[in-house]
Design an enzyme around this catalytic site. Structure first.
Site, PDB file in Angstrom:
ATOM      1  N   ARG A 151      11.863  -1.604  11.725  1.00  0.00           N
ATOM      2  CA  ARG A 151      10.551  -1.673  12.386  1.00  0.00           C
ATOM      3  C   ARG A 151      10.463  -2.920  13.254  1.00  0.00           C
ATOM      4  O   ARG A 151      10.554  -4.036  12.743  1.00  0.00           O
ATOM      5  CB  ARG A 151       9.438  -1.687  11.332  1.00  0.00           C
ATOM      6  CG  ARG A 151       9.142  -0.337  10.749  1.00  0.00           C
ATOM      7  CD  ARG A 151       8.057  -0.421   9.687  1.00  0.00           C
ATOM      8  NE  ARG A 151       6.800  -1.003  10.171  1.00  0.00           N
ATOM      9  CZ  ARG A 151       5.668  -0.969   9.485  1.00  0.00           C
ATOM     10  NH1 ARG A 151       5.640  -0.362   8.305  1.00  0.00           N
ATOM     11  NH2 ARG A 151       4.579  -1.504   9.971  1.00  0.00           N
TER      12      ARG A 151
ATOM     13  N   LYS B  46       0.834  -1.213   0.000  1.00  0.00           N
ATOM     14  CA  LYS B  46       0.000   0.000   0.000  1.00  0.00           C
ATOM     15  C   LYS B  46       0.864   1.257   0.000  1.00  0.00           C
ATOM     16  O   LYS B  46       0.623   2.186  -0.765  1.00  0.00           O
ATOM     17  CB  LYS B  46      -0.929   0.026   1.237  1.00  0.00           C
ATOM     18  CG  LYS B  46      -1.879  -1.148   1.332  1.00  0.00           C
ATOM     19  CD  LYS B  46      -2.865  -0.990   2.482  1.00  0.00           C
ATOM     20  CE  LYS B  46      -2.248  -1.033   3.861  1.00  0.00           C
ATOM     21  NZ  LYS B  46      -1.659  -2.339   4.239  1.00  0.00           N
TER      22      LYS B  46
HETATM   23  P1  AMP Z   1       1.159   0.074   8.938  1.00  0.00           P
HETATM   24  O1  AMP Z   1       2.376   0.876   8.698  1.00  0.00           O
HETATM   25  O2  AMP Z   1      -0.047   0.573   8.193  1.00  0.00           O
HETATM   26  O3  AMP Z   1       1.370  -1.415   8.739  1.00  0.00           O
HETATM   27  O4  AMP Z   1       0.789   0.263  10.484  1.00  0.00           O
HETATM   28  C1  AMP Z   1       1.674  -0.136  11.498  1.00  0.00           C
HETATM   29  C2  AMP Z   1       0.924  -0.273  12.798  1.00  0.00           C
HETATM   30  O5  AMP Z   1       0.349   0.982  13.171  1.00  0.00           O
HETATM   31  C3  AMP Z   1      -0.244  -1.245  12.787  1.00  0.00           C
HETATM   32  O6  AMP Z   1       0.162  -2.599  12.989  1.00  0.00           O
HETATM   33  C4  AMP Z   1      -1.078  -0.726  13.952  1.00  0.00           C
HETATM   34  O7  AMP Z   1      -0.513  -1.094  15.194  1.00  0.00           O
HETATM   35  C5  AMP Z   1      -0.915   0.784  13.807  1.00  0.00           C
HETATM   36  N1  AMP Z   1      -1.960   1.353  12.929  1.00  0.00           N
HETATM   37  C6  AMP Z   1      -1.798   1.922  11.714  1.00  0.00           C
HETATM   38  N2  AMP Z   1      -2.962   2.314  11.207  1.00  0.00           N
HETATM   39  C7  AMP Z   1      -3.910   1.983  12.125  1.00  0.00           C
HETATM   40  C8  AMP Z   1      -5.311   2.084  12.186  1.00  0.00           C
HETATM   41  N3  AMP Z   1      -6.015   2.618  11.170  1.00  0.00           N
HETATM   42  N4  AMP Z   1      -5.941   1.634  13.304  1.00  0.00           N
HETATM   43  C9  AMP Z   1      -5.269   1.116  14.338  1.00  0.00           C
HETATM   44  N5  AMP Z   1      -3.939   0.945  14.339  1.00  0.00           N
HETATM   45  C10 AMP Z   1      -3.263   1.369  13.245  1.00  0.00           C
END
Ligand code: AMP
Length: 212
Positions: free
Chosen positions: A156, A36
């Site tokens: 990360r 994404k």
């Molecule tokens: P991502 O970079 O989108 O994979 O997000 C990394 C982490 O941030 C996720 O595993 C969640 O812990 C948190 N996170 C990101 N977006 C959301 C969301 N919309 N709702 C809740 N937690 C989120």
């Protein structure tokens, strides 16, 4: 005869309506590691959209050790979702910074039904709406390997431990997957094959966006 001021008023109203009708708000949907963020970087330039990644905003806050960052860290590092209320408020304040945008590319938001409902309600207050949701489809095992590979260089914590990665998929299946039905019910759900060269996937996404 229509007065000069009435004419000017009508012109302004038309401009306003045109702006709202042409606004493109896309939710990029997909499991962790589906690409994404990579695709959003390309699409934001191509379609002149504001890219809002809730994951990136949380990580920025964690890096700067803000109160929001400290709170988010306790969830993110375990692979759990951050509570809805915190995430929704953060998202709203980011959108408010760009009210003159041509549209938004939401990446990693919404991830729960309450978030999707809050997004619809919030956009409606501005007479905006989600134009479409596009999912990047990919097999879980391919994605787990992709994330472990990314973890070697991304730094990360949530990408480095297979148990945390698997927990993120459980969170996805339990809380995020129901959004497919939510957006299908609104006639807004699309999906493309997320596996392939970056350019190939971009052109699949563009085919959908160009027909909106
Ligand atoms: P991502 O970079 O989108 O994979 O997000 C990394 C982490 O941030 C996720 O595993 C969640 O812990 C948190 N996170 C990101 N977006 C959301 C969301 N919309 N709702 C809740 N937690 C989120």
């Amino acid at each position: 005869m229509m007065s000069f001021f009435k004419k000017i008023g009508k012109c302004i109203a038309n401009l306003f309506i045109t702006k709202h009708n042409t606004m493109t708000n896309i939710v990029l949907f997909g499991k962790p590691g589906a690409g994404k963020g990579t695709q959003a970087e390309v699409l934001k330039e191509k379609y002149d959209l504001i890219h809002l990644s809730t994951g990136d905003i949380f990580r920025f806050n964690m890096k700067n050790d803000t109160e929001l960052g400290k709170l988010a860290k306790s969830y993110i590092n375990k692979g759990d979702l951050v509570p809805d209320e915190v995430t929704i408020n953060m998202l709203k304040s980011e959108v408010e910074k760009h009210t003159d945008a041509n549209g938004f590319l939401f990446d990693g938001f919404p991830r729960t039904t309450p978030q999707a409902e809050a997004l619809d309600a919030f956009l409606a207050t501005k007479e905006w709406k989600v134009t479409a949701t596009i999912a990047l489809e990919a097999d879980d095992e391919v994605l787990v390997q992709r994330l472990l590979e990314r973890g070697k260089t991304s730094g990360r914590a949530d990408d480095q431990d297979e148990a945390k990665i698997r927990n993120r998929y459980e969170e996805y299946n339990e809380k995020t997957a129901p959004l497919i039905d939510f957006y299908q019910g609104q006639g807004k759900f699309h999906s493309v094959n997320g596996i392939g060269e970056i350019e190939e996937v971009t052109s699949r996404l563009s085919e959908v966006i160009d027909q909106l």
